[in-house]
Design an enzyme around this catalytic site. Sequence first.
Site, short mmCIF file in Angstrom:
data_model
loop_
_atom_site.label_atom_id
_atom_site.label_comp_id
_atom_site.label_asym_id
_atom_site.label_seq_id
_atom_site.Cartn_x
_atom_site.Cartn_y
_atom_site.Cartn_z
N LYS A 199 0.86 -1.18 0.00
CA LYS A 199 0.00 0.00 0.00
C LYS A 199 0.89 1.23 0.00
O LYS A 199 1.70 1.43 0.91
CB LYS A 199 -0.90 -0.01 1.24
CG LYS A 199 -1.77 1.22 1.35
CD LYS A 199 -2.77 1.10 2.47
CE LYS A 199 -3.58 2.38 2.60
NZ LYS A 199 -4.53 2.31 3.70
N LYS A 252 -2.14 -1.44 -3.87
CA LYS A 252 -3.00 -0.27 -3.79
C LYS A 252 -2.18 1.00 -3.90
O LYS A 252 -1.17 1.10 -3.19
CB LYS A 252 -3.73 -0.31 -2.44
CG LYS A 252 -4.63 0.86 -2.16
CD LYS A 252 -5.25 0.69 -0.81
CE LYS A 252 -6.06 1.92 -0.47
NZ LYS A 252 -6.60 1.85 0.85
C1 PBG Z 1 -6.88 3.77 5.36
C2 PBG Z 1 -7.47 3.50 4.02
C3 PBG Z 1 -7.28 4.30 2.88
C4 PBG Z 1 -8.03 3.74 1.86
C5 PBG Z 1 -8.62 2.60 2.36
N1 PBG Z 1 -8.26 2.46 3.71
C6 PBG Z 1 -6.55 5.50 2.60
C7 PBG Z 1 -5.57 6.14 3.40
O1 PBG Z 1 -4.53 5.57 3.68
O2 PBG Z 1 -5.85 7.29 3.72
C8 PBG Z 1 -8.10 4.34 0.49
C9 PBG Z 1 -9.12 3.89 -0.41
C10 PBG Z 1 -9.41 4.77 -1.54
O3 PBG Z 1 -8.78 5.82 -1.78
O4 PBG Z 1 -10.35 4.43 -2.26
N2 PBG Z 1 -6.58 2.67 6.11
ZN ZN Z 2 -5.80 3.58 8.09
#
Ligand code: PBG
Ligand code: ZN
Length: 329
Positions: A199, A252
């Site tokens: 991520k 991601k």
């Molecule tokens: C946080 C989380 C994020 C997303 C899913 N869970 C983003 C972040 O790290 O701020 C992003 C999903 C998206 O942008 O569609 N745990």
């Molecule tokens: Zn988070």
Amino acid sequence: MTFPITRMRRMRSNPVLRSMVRETHLAPEHMIYPMFVRYGEGERRPISSMPGQFQLSIDELVKEARVAYDVGIRSLILFGIPNEKDEMGSEAYADDGIICRAIRALKEATPDLLVIADVCLCEYTSHGHCGVVHKAGEEFQVVNDLTLDLLAKTALASAKAGADVIAPSDMMDGRIGHIRIALDQDGYQDIPIFSYAAKFSSSYYGPFRDAAEGAPQFGDRSTYQMDICNGREAIREVALDIEEGADLVIVKPALPYLDIISQVRQNFPSIPIGAYNVSGEFAMIKAAAANGWLNEEKVVLETLKSIRRAGSDVILTYHAVDAARWLQG
Ligand code: PBG
Ligand code: ZN
């Protein structure tokens, strides 16, 4: 003519031939629908940066999940918006918190729907970080090992409420192993873990942070999410999560990281891969389509097929319901 022309176009000349040799397929079972749940009744609060997506109260969530189910979307991932946030993100692991309530309602109304619980603290912490924060003056630190127990508690609370799958999205080190042990000890050996393994610290999460009301109140996530420039490190992250017991690994975002999906596929031929087509990717297409600059249906399907072609098995996408409808023709 001095050299023979290789006639690639022969196999493109006819729709039957084209579909016979098509290498990649997209079907509703390849898509997971992310949904946002909040308190209240009859609430459908539009998310302005994500046209067509809503923060839903539980009753509306159950209805919307049914709509998705009926077009062939059989799994969703849930994000909760609590009423109260605190330093330790208590509502993430409260049995009567928004997520546990939503899971119970969904499993009761539509037992065949696969409910995936996103496990993280950022929607529930007052500071908006994904772990426990220690502050010292201007400096702050997201403390890894203290966070692990809270994540395990969150995973357990969701499993007890009936979640079918646990998906940790926090990027703390060691959390997959920690959560696996906690689940096993409580009799949840059969609950799979979908790990957000690679991520990235991406600006494509912008709209999501509005949607989930979980933007960091200070600093950013660059001490725990991955540097956007790193590919080799992604392979290491994935290797570790597989060792710790991940059943599926998520990359991601998806579209700007197709190379990562492809490398993970090549390095780990047998692990199922998920790709998160994130909020910013969704918003870009929606904005262009609203302006008449792109054909939404065609671009969405092309995007999702590209993400599959890169090597992913399953795609987490806000386009899921529309795409499923378009695929039905
Ligand atoms: C946080 C989380 C994020 C997303 C899913 N869970 C983003 C972040 O790290 O701020 C992003 C999903 C998206 O942008 O569609 N745990
Ligand atoms: Zn988070």
